[in-house]
Design an enzyme around this catalytic site. Structure first.
Site, PDB file in Angstrom:
ATOM      1  N   LYS A   1      -7.430  18.739  73.162  1.00  0.00           N
ATOM      2  CA  LYS A   1      -8.325  18.646  71.996  1.00  0.00           C
ATOM      3  C   LYS A   1      -7.485  18.267  70.780  1.00  0.00           C
ATOM      4  O   LYS A   1      -6.539  18.962  70.417  1.00  0.00           O
ATOM      5  CB  LYS A   1      -9.017  20.001  71.808  1.00  0.00           C
TER       6      LYS A   1
HETATM    7  C1  E4P Z   1     -16.069  22.936  69.162  1.00  0.00           C
HETATM    8  O1  E4P Z   1     -15.385  22.552  70.057  1.00  0.00           O
HETATM    9  C2  E4P Z   1     -15.729  24.013  68.231  1.00  0.00           C
HETATM   10  O2  E4P Z   1     -14.838  24.882  68.903  1.00  0.00           O
HETATM   11  C3  E4P Z   1     -16.905  24.854  67.829  1.00  0.00           C
HETATM   12  O3  E4P Z   1     -18.112  24.384  68.398  1.00  0.00           O
HETATM   13  C4  E4P Z   1     -16.982  25.146  66.384  1.00  0.00           C
HETATM   14  O4  E4P Z   1     -18.104  25.970  66.168  1.00  0.00           O
HETATM   15  P1  E4P Z   1     -18.293  26.815  64.835  1.00  0.00           P
HETATM   16  O5  E4P Z   1     -18.689  25.878  63.744  1.00  0.00           O
HETATM   17  O6  E4P Z   1     -19.403  27.787  65.161  1.00  0.00           O
HETATM   18  O7  E4P Z   1     -16.989  27.499  64.548  1.00  0.00           O
END
Ligand code: E4P
Length: 217
Positions: A87
């Site tokens: 990622k």
């Molecule tokens: C995506 O990969 C992120 O880890 C995640 O969906 C972020 O979500 P949040 O805005 O609830 O922290």
């Protein structure tokens, strides 16, 4: 549409996996910190445990923000398990690293995407997944679902293979709307997934069926 769970919590990952509908996992540094996972070795072991629970892709986020650091870290992460997806943040060096990983056959998830232009660059670089954050856009009075629609149109116009991984999902209607738009994946905490099960007419109907069943059993 694939369902990923957005957590580093092993109990929740196991519960989602036991439903039989889980296609993968996404994590981020905040989710790892929430579980108290610290230190390179512990982080590596935690990702390995997650990979052992699920059948599909597991996103593991790099911390580096320079291209050499992202590549070094991403290559290390990708050695943990073939299910690991590196990622990478949507920054200039991130795009360069995604292009490099694509040339080496290493899967990537371009994260922190908030505009169609960013999604277009991620696809051009060869990202396996792009992660537009719906909830965080909604939080600042911008329509997060509109972003998913815009990316769908752009990717379909040119036949990009990058999968739209709708992220930052807060409630079940986000999942339903993403399915209607045609997002390839929705990643969300366990609760919105379980909320999809619920309907009061299902509960009332089942109560009545069970009461009536007693009359002839
Ligand atoms: C995506 O990969 C992120 O880890 C995640 O969906 C972020 O979500 P949040 O805005 O609830 O922290």
């Amino acid at each position: 549409m694939k369902f990923f769970i957005d957590t580093a919590n092993l109990a929740q990952i196991r519960e989602a996996q036991s439903l039989g509908i889980l296609d993968g996992v996404t994590t981020n540094p905040s989710l790892m910190a929430k579980e108290g996972i610290k230190g390179a070795e512990n982080i590596k072991n935690h990702y390995k445990e997650i990979c052992n629970i699920v059948d599909g892709d597991v996103s593991a986020e790099v911390i580096a923000t320079d291209v050499d650091g992202i590549i070094r870290e991403g290559e290390e992460l990708s050695k943990i398990d073939p299910k690991i997806v590196v990622k990478v943040p949507m920054i200039k060096d991130g795009i360069k690293a995604i292009k490099y990983f694509a040339s080496k056959g290493i899967k990537t998830n371009c994260t922190l995407v908030f505009s169609p232009g960013q999604a277009l660059l991620a696809a051009k670089a060869g990202a396996t997944y792009v992660s537009p954050f719906i909830g965080r856009l909604d939080d600042v009075s911008t329509d997060g679902l509109q972003l998913i629609s815009d990316i769908r149109i752009i990717y379909d116009n040119y036949g990009f293979n990058t999968q739209i991984l709708a992220a930052s999902i807060r409630h079940p209607m986000h999942i339903i709307e993403c399915a209607k738009i045609g997002a390839d994946v929705a990643t969300c905490p366990l609760e919105p997934i379980l909320s999809l099960l619920k309907h009061p007419l299902t509960d009332n109907g089942l109560t009545k069926f069970l009461e009536d069943a007693k009359k002839f059993s």
